[in-house]
Design an enzyme around this catalytic site. Structure first.
Site, PDB file in Angstrom:
ATOM      1  N   SER A 105       0.797  -1.230   0.000  1.00 46.21           N
ATOM      2  CA  SER A 105       0.000   0.000   0.000  1.00 46.21           C
ATOM      3  C   SER A 105       0.827   1.276   0.000  1.00 46.21           C
ATOM      4  CB  SER A 105      -0.962   0.014   1.193  1.00 46.21           C
ATOM      5  OG  SER A 105      -2.037  -0.870   0.950  1.00 46.21           O
ATOM      6  N   ALA A 106       2.130   1.167   0.184  1.00 45.33           N
ATOM      7  CA  ALA A 106       2.984   2.344  -0.008  1.00 45.33           C
ATOM      8  C   ALA A 106       3.041   2.735  -1.480  1.00 45.33           C
ATOM      9  CB  ALA A 106       4.382   2.092   0.541  1.00 45.33           C
TER      10      ALA A 106
END
Length: 394
Positions: A105-106
Site C-alpha cells: 500500500s505504499a
C-alpha cells in the site's frame, strides 16, 4: 573560399546552433544534469554511517527479526542505509541495496501523484466521477477526490473477487476488476463522502481511470510521468496479468521462513499495490517531490491536508498520504502489507527527514521504531502511543 561556400558554411553553423537550442536538446540536457544530481544525492560512505541508527537497526534485526532494507536521510544527505537478511530464504539469496520490494500500500501515494499530475495538466478534475469514464459503473456520484481520500464507500474488490473471479489460476487485470464491480455489483460499504473507509478498490479504480484518460497501460504512464522524472531507475509496476514471473528476485515471507508467499490472481490489479521499488529510489522520489519536479506546491498541499476525522486528534488521511499532525511538525507517510511484504515510507515535512523501511518478512518488526524516531528527534509515529486528546502516553 567563395561567397557561396561561405554562406553555406555559415548556414550549417546557424542550423547547428538552432538544433542545440531546440526544446528536445534542452530537455536532454536537463535530464543529464538531473541524473548527475541524483548520483550525488545517493553518495553514501558506510564508514561514516550514523552509529546510533546502525545500533538501532542491528538490534531490530537481531531481536525483532527485521529482514529487509533501510534508508534514513536528513536535509538531502543519507545518514544510513543497509540490507539485512535474505531476498529468498529457500535459495539463500542475500538482499542488497538495489533489491526491489513490493511496496504494497505504499504504492498508493505514488499512484496519487500520477493522478494529481493529470489534474495539474487539466486532463482530469477532482470532481470528475467514475461514471465519466465508466458509464455503466453501478455506484454513481463517486469523485476522484473521494477515491483519493478513501471516502467512496465502495466495496473492496479483494474480498468479493474471492468468489466472483472464476479461474484463480488466471491473473486478474484492472479492467477485469472493474468489470467485476460492474457485473456483480456487490453491496457498497456506505454513501459517497459519508465517512473514511480505507479500501484497496479506491486506488485500483484510480489506476484504471489513469489508463482510460491517457490511453496507456498504468505501468507505462507511471514510468514516463513519475518514475523517470524522479530518477527511479529500479522502480516498476509488476502485474501478474503482464508478468508470469516477477522480475524481482525478492520473495515475500509470511512471518516464518518456511512460508514464502506465491503471487496469485490478486497480484494482477495495480495502483493500490503492485509497484516494486528500492530504498534509494524511494529517497529519490522524496527529493523529486520536494523539488516540485512531479507536481506543484498547490497540488502537494492539497495532498497533505487531512480529510477524515483525526484519530487521537493527530492521525488522518489526505489524498494518497496518511497524515500525522503533531503541533508545528507535519508528517506524511504510508504503510504497506501484502503477500509477505511490509513497508513504511515516512516524510517529516518540517525537518526534511526521510525514512524508508522495506521488508519481505511480514512480522511485527516495523512496530518497534520508537527509538529510531527519538534518535532523529522526531515525534513518535505510532497511533497507540497517544491518547484521545493527542497526548503522548506511552
Amino acid at each position: 573560399m567563395s561567397i557561396k561556400n561561405l554562406l553555406f558554411v555559415l548556414g550549417l553553423g546557424t542550423f547547428a546552433m538552432v538544433s542545440c537550442s531546440s526544446p528536445e536538446a534542452k530537455q536532454k540536457e536537463i535530464k543529464i544534469d538531473q541524473a548527475k544530481k541524483d548520483s550525488v544525492a545517493l553518495i553514501y560512505d558506510s564508514t561514516k554511517a550514523d552509529k546510533q541508527i546502525d545500533a538501532f537497526m542491528q538490534n531490530l534485526h537481531k531481536k525483532s527479526a527485521f529482514n529487509g532494507n533501510v534508508l534514513v536521510a536528513k536535509k538531502g544527505k543519507i545518514l544510513y542505509q543497509n540490507s539485512f537478511g535474505w531476498a529468498d530464504y529457500l535459495l539463500k539469496d542475500s538482499l542488497n541495496i538495489n533489491s526491489q520490494f513490493e511496496l504494497a500500500s505504499a504504492s498508493k501515494p505514488i499512484t496519487a501523484l500520477g493522478v494529481m499530475k493529470l489534474v495539474q495538466e487539466g486532463k482530469l478534475k477532482m470532481e470528475n466521477t467514475v461514471n465519466d469514464f465508466y458509464p455503466d459503473f453501478p455506484y454513481p456520484g463517486i469523485t476522484i477526490a473521494q477515491l483519493l481520500s478513501h471516502r467512496s464507500g465502495l466495496p473492496n474488490y479483494v474480498y468479493f473477487s474471492e468468489e466472483a473471479w472464476p479461474d484463480r489460476k488466471k491473473p486478474m487485470s484492472n479492467q477485469d476488476a472493474m468489470s467485476l464491480l460492474i457485473e456483480k455489483h456487490p453491496n457498497r460499504y456506505g454513501a459517497p463522502d459519508g465517512r473514511f473507509h480505507y479500501n484497496n478498490s479506491n486506488f485500483m479504480v484510480l489506476a484504471s481511470i489513469i489508463e482510460k484518460v491517457t490511453g496507456k497501460d498504468f505501468a507505462v504512464y507511471m514510468k514516463e510521468n513519475i518514475f523517470d522524472p524522479a530518477g527511479m531507475k529500479h522502480t516498476a509496476v509488476y502485474s501478474t496479468a503482464v508478468y508470469e514471473k516477477t522480475p524481482s528476485n525478492v520473495m515475500g515471507h509470511d512471518k516464518v521462513w518456511r512460508r514464502s508467499v506465491v503471487r496469485n490472481y490478486l497480484d494482477g490489479p495495480v495502483g493500490d499495490k503492485g509497484i516494486y521499488s528500492t530504498v534509494q529510489d524511494m529517497y529519490l522520489l522524496d527529493r523529486a517531490i520536494n523539488e516540485g519536479r512531479l507536481v506543484n506546491k498547490t497540488m502537494l498541499d492539497s495532498m497533505y491536508m487531512p480529510r477524515s476525522d483525526a484519530k487521537r486528534s493527530l492521525f488522518s488521511y489526505g489524498y494518497g498520504w496518511r497524515t500525522f499532525s503533531p503541533p508545528e511538525n507535519p508528517i506524511v507517510y504510508h504503510t504497506g502489507w501484502w503477500h509477505g511484504f511490509k513497508s513504511l515510507y515516512v516524510r517529516d515535512l518540517k525537518n526534511d527527514v526521510t525514512i524508508v523501511l522495506l521488508t519481505n518478512m511480514a512480522n511485527g518488526s516495523l512496530n518497534h521504531l520508537d527509538d529510531l524516531y527519538k534518535i532523529l528527534e522526531m515525534p513518535i509515529l505510532r497511533q497507540n502511543a497517544y491518547n484521545s486528546s493527542g497526548e503522548l502516553v506511552n
